[in-house]
Every structure is written in structure tokens, then in C-alpha cells.
Design a protein around this motif. Structure first.
Motif, PDB file in Angstrom:
ATOM      1  N   ALA A  62     -13.055 -15.806  -0.324  1.00 45.61           N
ATOM      2  CA  ALA A  62     -11.863 -16.608  -0.599  1.00 45.61           C
ATOM      3  C   ALA A  62     -11.026 -15.951  -1.705  1.00 45.61           C
ATOM      4  CB  ALA A  62     -12.264 -18.022  -0.996  1.00 45.61           C
ATOM      5  N   GLN A  63     -11.696 -15.454  -2.738  1.00 47.38           N
ATOM      6  CA  GLN A  63     -10.975 -14.789  -3.835  1.00 47.38           C
ATOM      7  C   GLN A  63     -10.297 -13.520  -3.325  1.00 47.38           C
ATOM      8  OE1 GLN A  63     -10.336 -15.808  -6.904  1.00 47.38           O
ATOM      9  NE2 GLN A  63      -9.269 -13.908  -7.420  1.00 47.38           N
ATOM     10  N   MET A  64     -10.950 -12.769  -2.417  1.00 48.87           N
ATOM     11  CA  MET A  64     -10.372 -11.559  -1.847  1.00 48.87           C
ATOM     12  C   MET A  64      -9.108 -11.886  -1.034  1.00 48.87           C
ATOM     13  SD  MET A  64     -12.062  -8.806  -2.653  1.00 48.87           S
ATOM     14  CE  MET A  64     -12.004  -7.584  -1.389  1.00 48.87           C
ATOM     15  N   GLU A  72      -1.526 -12.270  -2.781  1.00 48.29           N
ATOM     16  CA  GLU A  72      -0.742 -11.993  -3.980  1.00 48.29           C
ATOM     17  C   GLU A  72      -0.174 -10.562  -3.937  1.00 48.29           C
ATOM     18  OE1 GLU A  72      -1.497 -11.651  -8.717  1.00 48.29           O
ATOM     19  OE2 GLU A  72      -2.526 -13.277  -7.686  1.00 48.29           O
ATOM     20  N   ILE A  73      -0.967  -9.627  -3.442  1.00 51.69           N
ATOM     21  CA  ILE A  73      -0.494  -8.243  -3.309  1.00 51.69           C
ATOM     22  C   ILE A  73       0.657  -8.186  -2.315  1.00 51.69           C
ATOM     23  CG2 ILE A  73      -1.119  -5.945  -2.442  1.00 51.69           C
ATOM     24  CD1 ILE A  73      -3.869  -6.342  -3.731  1.00 51.69           C
ATOM     25  N   ASN A  74       0.539  -8.885  -1.189  1.00 52.19           N
ATOM     26  CA  ASN A  74       1.607  -8.901  -0.189  1.00 52.19           C
ATOM     27  C   ASN A  74       2.874  -9.545  -0.741  1.00 52.19           C
ATOM     28  OD1 ASN A  74       0.385  -7.548   1.934  1.00 52.19           O
ATOM     29  ND2 ASN A  74      -0.637  -9.392   2.679  1.00 52.19           N
TER      30      ASN A  74
END
Length: 185
Positions: free
Chosen positions: A123-125, A131-133
Motif C-alpha cells: 500500500a505504501q509503494m 505521488e511520483i506520477n
């Protein structure tokens, strides 16, 4: 008033003797072979070279030869000093390179991320991926360890450049010294 001395060639030994205009029409002994030299009349005597002019000419020739002889020495010294300065600069760069200790490398940093991602939940990944996208992956500045790596590499590169230039100066001094010695012979 001091009159000029003239150089009169001896007809016996062909060496020159100094003669004053007061001795015109007389005879003088040759200082080299001792034979008598007839001194010409004043008009002919004044056609001969003067002793002062010849001495001044010889002095200027000697001074010019000395200047030419000193040229290789000056150039050799200048190149030697340049080489010494370049080697000192190279040593300074090597000391700075050796004093920079980089606490982390790029490979070590990647390994830390791999280790951290192994411990993160799925889930954290997914949240990080979103967030990166949304924000992108641009970093505002380089990591500090990378700045230190680049500084260390720059010091080593500069040391190599200074050493190479110093070596060229030594080679140049060698050839100048060798050519100066060859011209003396």
C-alpha cells in the motif's frame, strides 16, 4: 685634449701596435716581435682604426655573446621554476583529494533504497507511485554525497593536469639545458 691611439699592423708579425699621432713619420718597436715598424704620415695614420673603437667593438661583441650565452640559462631556470610551481599545485590538489571522504556513494544510496523498499508495504509503494506520477521525480538539488564525489573527482583531475604540465616543463627545461650545453662546445 687626449688624442686617439691608432692600431698599426706590424709588417713582420701582422699583430697590431698602438701608436699616437705624435709619432707620425717615425718608427716604433712592435710590442709582439720587437722589430721596428715605420709609422705613416698623419693623413695615412688617421685612416687606420682607432684603439678605442676596436676595444669598444670587442666589448660590445663580448657583451652580445654573453647575452646569447645566458639565454638558455634564463629559459632553463624559468622552466624549472614553472615545473616546481606546477608540481606544488598538483601536490596541493592531491592533498585536497585525499582529505575529502565521501560517506556514501551512488551505489550505496541505491542499495539503501532497495533495502528500504523491501521493508515497505504494498500500500505504501502504491502511494509513493501515485505521488511520483503526480509530482514527478525532479530533485531540487543534488544529494550532498554526490556533490562531494564530484569535488573529489575534480581535485584528482586537476592534480593530473598540473602534473602533466609540470612534466612538460621539465622536458622543455631538459632540452633547453641540453641545447645550451651543446652551443657552448
Amino acid at each position: 685634449m687626449i688624442s686617439a691611439m691608432y692600431l698599426l699592423p706590424c709588417p713582420h708579425c701582422e699583430e697590431s701596435a698602438e701608436v699616437s699621432p705624435a709619432r707620425a713619420g717615425d718608427q716604433i718597436p712592435c710590442p709582439h716581435c720587437g722589430q721596428n715598424i715605420p709609422v705613416p704620415k698623419l693623413g695615412e695614420l688617421r685612416q687606420l682604426p682607432t684603439a678605442e673603437g676596436d676595444a669598444a667593438t670587442e666589448k660590445s661583441k663580448a657583451k652580445a655573446a654573453e647575452g646569447r650565452a645566458n639565454r638558455p640559462t634564463v629559459l632553463f631556470t624559468a622552466l624549472g621554476l614553472l615545473a616546481a610551481g606546477l608540481f606544488l599545485a598538483a601536490a596541493f590538489c592531491v592533498v585536497n583529494w585525499a582529505t575529502i571522504s565521501v560517506p556514501l556513494t551512488t551505489e550505496g544510496h541505491i542499495d539503501e533504497f532497495r533495502q528500504a523498499y523491501k521493508e515497505v508495504s504494498s500500500a505504501q509503494m502504491i502511494r509513493e507511485w501515485e505521488e511520483i506520477n503526480r509530482n514527478g521525480v525532479d530533485l531540487p538539488a543534488m544529494y550532498q554525497y554526490r556533490v562531494m564525489e564530484l569535488d573529489k573527482q575534480a581535485w584528482l583531475t586537476n592534480a593530473g593536469l598540473f602534473s602533466g604540465a609540470g612534466l612538460l616543463a621539465v622536458i622543455g627545461a631538459f632540452f633547453v639545458g641540453r641545447s645550451g650545453r651543446a652551443s657552448e662546445v
